[in-house]
Design a protein around this motif. Sequence first.
Motif, PDB file in Angstrom:
ATOM      1  N   ILE A 131       0.831  -1.207   0.000  1.00  0.00           N
ATOM      2  CA  ILE A 131       0.000   0.000   0.000  1.00  0.00           C
ATOM      3  C   ILE A 131       0.862   1.252   0.000  1.00  0.00           C
ATOM      4  N   TYR A 132       1.928   1.218   0.764  1.00  0.00           N
ATOM      5  CA  TYR A 132       2.889   2.318   0.787  1.00  0.00           C
ATOM      6  C   TYR A 132       4.280   1.751   1.030  1.00  0.00           C
ATOM      7  N   ARG A 133       5.275   2.558   0.751  1.00  0.00           N
ATOM      8  CA  ARG A 133       6.667   2.175   1.010  1.00  0.00           C
ATOM      9  C   ARG A 133       7.192   3.077   2.119  1.00  0.00           C
ATOM     10  N   ALA A 134       7.637   2.468   3.198  1.00  0.00           N
ATOM     11  CA  ALA A 134       8.167   3.227   4.333  1.00  0.00           C
ATOM     12  C   ALA A 134       9.661   3.449   4.145  1.00  0.00           C
ATOM     13  N   TRP A 135      10.074   4.686   4.271  1.00  0.00           N
ATOM     14  CA  TRP A 135      11.490   5.063   4.246  1.00  0.00           C
ATOM     15  C   TRP A 135      11.818   5.517   5.655  1.00  0.00           C
ATOM     16  N   HIS A 136      12.584   4.722   6.372  1.00  0.00           N
ATOM     17  CA  HIS A 136      12.861   4.976   7.779  1.00  0.00           C
ATOM     18  C   HIS A 136      14.041   5.925   7.937  1.00  0.00           C
ATOM     19  N   ARG A 137      13.822   6.936   8.738  1.00  0.00           N
ATOM     20  CA  ARG A 137      14.835   7.945   9.030  1.00  0.00           C
ATOM     21  C   ARG A 137      15.209   7.868  10.498  1.00  0.00           C
ATOM     22  N   ASP A 138      16.397   8.390  10.807  1.00  0.00           N
ATOM     23  CA  ASP A 138      16.879   8.342  12.187  1.00  0.00           C
ATOM     24  C   ASP A 138      16.535   9.584  12.997  1.00  0.00           C
ATOM     25  N   THR A 139      16.255  10.700  12.331  1.00  0.00           N
ATOM     26  CA  THR A 139      15.960  11.941  13.060  1.00  0.00           C
ATOM     27  C   THR A 139      14.753  12.647  12.457  1.00  0.00           C
ATOM     28  N   VAL A 140      14.141  13.487  13.265  1.00  0.00           N
ATOM     29  CA  VAL A 140      13.025  14.308  12.796  1.00  0.00           C
ATOM     30  C   VAL A 140      13.511  15.259  11.696  1.00  0.00           C
ATOM     31  N   ASN A 141      14.719  15.778  11.839  1.00  0.00           N
ATOM     32  CA  ASN A 141      15.253  16.678  10.806  1.00  0.00           C
ATOM     33  C   ASN A 141      15.376  15.979   9.459  1.00  0.00           C
ATOM     34  N   ASP A 142      15.753  14.707   9.452  1.00  0.00           N
ATOM     35  CA  ASP A 142      15.808  13.948   8.199  1.00  0.00           C
ATOM     36  C   ASP A 142      14.416  13.825   7.576  1.00  0.00           C
ATOM     37  N   ALA A 143      13.417  13.579   8.414  1.00  0.00           N
ATOM     38  CA  ALA A 143      12.043  13.471   7.929  1.00  0.00           C
ATOM     39  C   ALA A 143      11.557  14.815   7.379  1.00  0.00           C
ATOM     40  N   LEU A 144      11.880  15.884   8.068  1.00  0.00           N
ATOM     41  CA  LEU A 144      11.495  17.215   7.588  1.00  0.00           C
ATOM     42  C   LEU A 144      12.159  17.539   6.253  1.00  0.00           C
ATOM     43  N   ARG A 145      13.379  17.114   6.076  1.00  0.00           N
ATOM     44  CA  ARG A 145      14.078  17.323   4.795  1.00  0.00           C
ATOM     45  C   ARG A 145      13.337  16.595   3.666  1.00  0.00           C
ATOM     46  N   ASP A 146      12.884  15.371   3.942  1.00  0.00           N
ATOM     47  CA  ASP A 146      12.103  14.645   2.932  1.00  0.00           C
ATOM     48  C   ASP A 146      10.837  15.409   2.559  1.00  0.00           C
ATOM     49  N   LEU A 147      10.171  15.975   3.549  1.00  0.00           N
ATOM     50  CA  LEU A 147       8.957  16.762   3.271  1.00  0.00           C
ATOM     51  C   LEU A 147       9.283  18.004   2.451  1.00  0.00           C
ATOM     52  N   ARG A 148      10.314  18.733   2.849  1.00  0.00           N
ATOM     53  CA  ARG A 148      10.693  19.952   2.112  1.00  0.00           C
ATOM     54  C   ARG A 148      11.057  19.653   0.663  1.00  0.00           C
ATOM     55  N   ASP A 149      11.692  18.500   0.445  1.00  0.00           N
ATOM     56  CA  ASP A 149      12.133  18.125  -0.897  1.00  0.00           C
ATOM     57  C   ASP A 149      11.077  17.333  -1.666  1.00  0.00           C
ATOM     58  N   ASN A 150       9.852  17.275  -1.133  1.00  0.00           N
ATOM     59  CA  ASN A 150       8.736  16.563  -1.770  1.00  0.00           C
ATOM     60  C   ASN A 150       9.060  15.097  -2.047  1.00  0.00           C
ATOM     61  N   ARG A 151       9.746  14.462  -1.116  1.00  0.00           N
ATOM     62  CA  ARG A 151      10.080  13.047  -1.271  1.00  0.00           C
ATOM     63  C   ARG A 151       9.193  12.155  -0.419  1.00  0.00           C
ATOM     64  N   ALA A 152       8.198  12.718   0.253  1.00  0.00           N
ATOM     65  CA  ALA A 152       7.327  11.916   1.109  1.00  0.00           C
ATOM     66  C   ALA A 152       5.891  12.384   0.978  1.00  0.00           C
ATOM     67  N   ALA A 153       4.976  11.419   0.928  1.00  0.00           N
ATOM     68  CA  ALA A 153       3.551  11.734   0.900  1.00  0.00           C
ATOM     69  C   ALA A 153       3.013  11.968   2.307  1.00  0.00           C
ATOM     70  N   ALA A 154       3.700  11.391   3.293  1.00  0.00           N
ATOM     71  CA  ALA A 154       3.289  11.530   4.689  1.00  0.00           C
ATOM     72  C   ALA A 154       4.476  11.205   5.590  1.00  0.00           C
ATOM     73  N   VAL A 155       4.325  11.564   6.868  1.00  0.00           N
ATOM     74  CA  VAL A 155       5.364  11.285   7.860  1.00  0.00           C
ATOM     75  C   VAL A 155       4.702  10.664   9.085  1.00  0.00           C
ATOM     76  N   ILE A 156       5.355   9.643   9.622  1.00  0.00           N
ATOM     77  CA  ILE A 156       4.930   9.034  10.882  1.00  0.00           C
ATOM     78  C   ILE A 156       6.095   9.183  11.850  1.00  0.00           C
ATOM     79  N   VAL A 157       5.827   9.813  13.002  1.00  0.00           N
ATOM     80  CA  VAL A 157       6.867  10.015  14.014  1.00  0.00           C
ATOM     81  C   VAL A 157       6.401   9.400  15.323  1.00  0.00           C
TER      82      VAL A 157
END
Length: 72
Positions: A34-60
């Motif tokens: 259904i979706y592909r999870a890309w696991h990050r180690d920090t919130v800043n890494d997840a925010l970078r994915d959002l800023r760069d439009n590389r994620a449809a959603a974030v789970i923290v």
Amino acid sequence: MQAASQDDPTLVPRITTVLTPDERLRVDAAGHGIYRAWHRDTVNDALRDLRDNRAAAVIVSIARCDANDLPR
């Protein structure tokens, strides 16, 4: 919801996560096909994915939230 084709990765939304190892396993199992999870180690890494439009959603996970990780 219909499962996306495993043959075409562009049809599978990317979800960025910041989770514990145990939570990662559960999220992977829940979203299989259904979706592909890309696991990050920090919130800043997840925010970078959002800023760069590389994620449809974030789970923290609350277990991974630390005052040092919060953006300023």
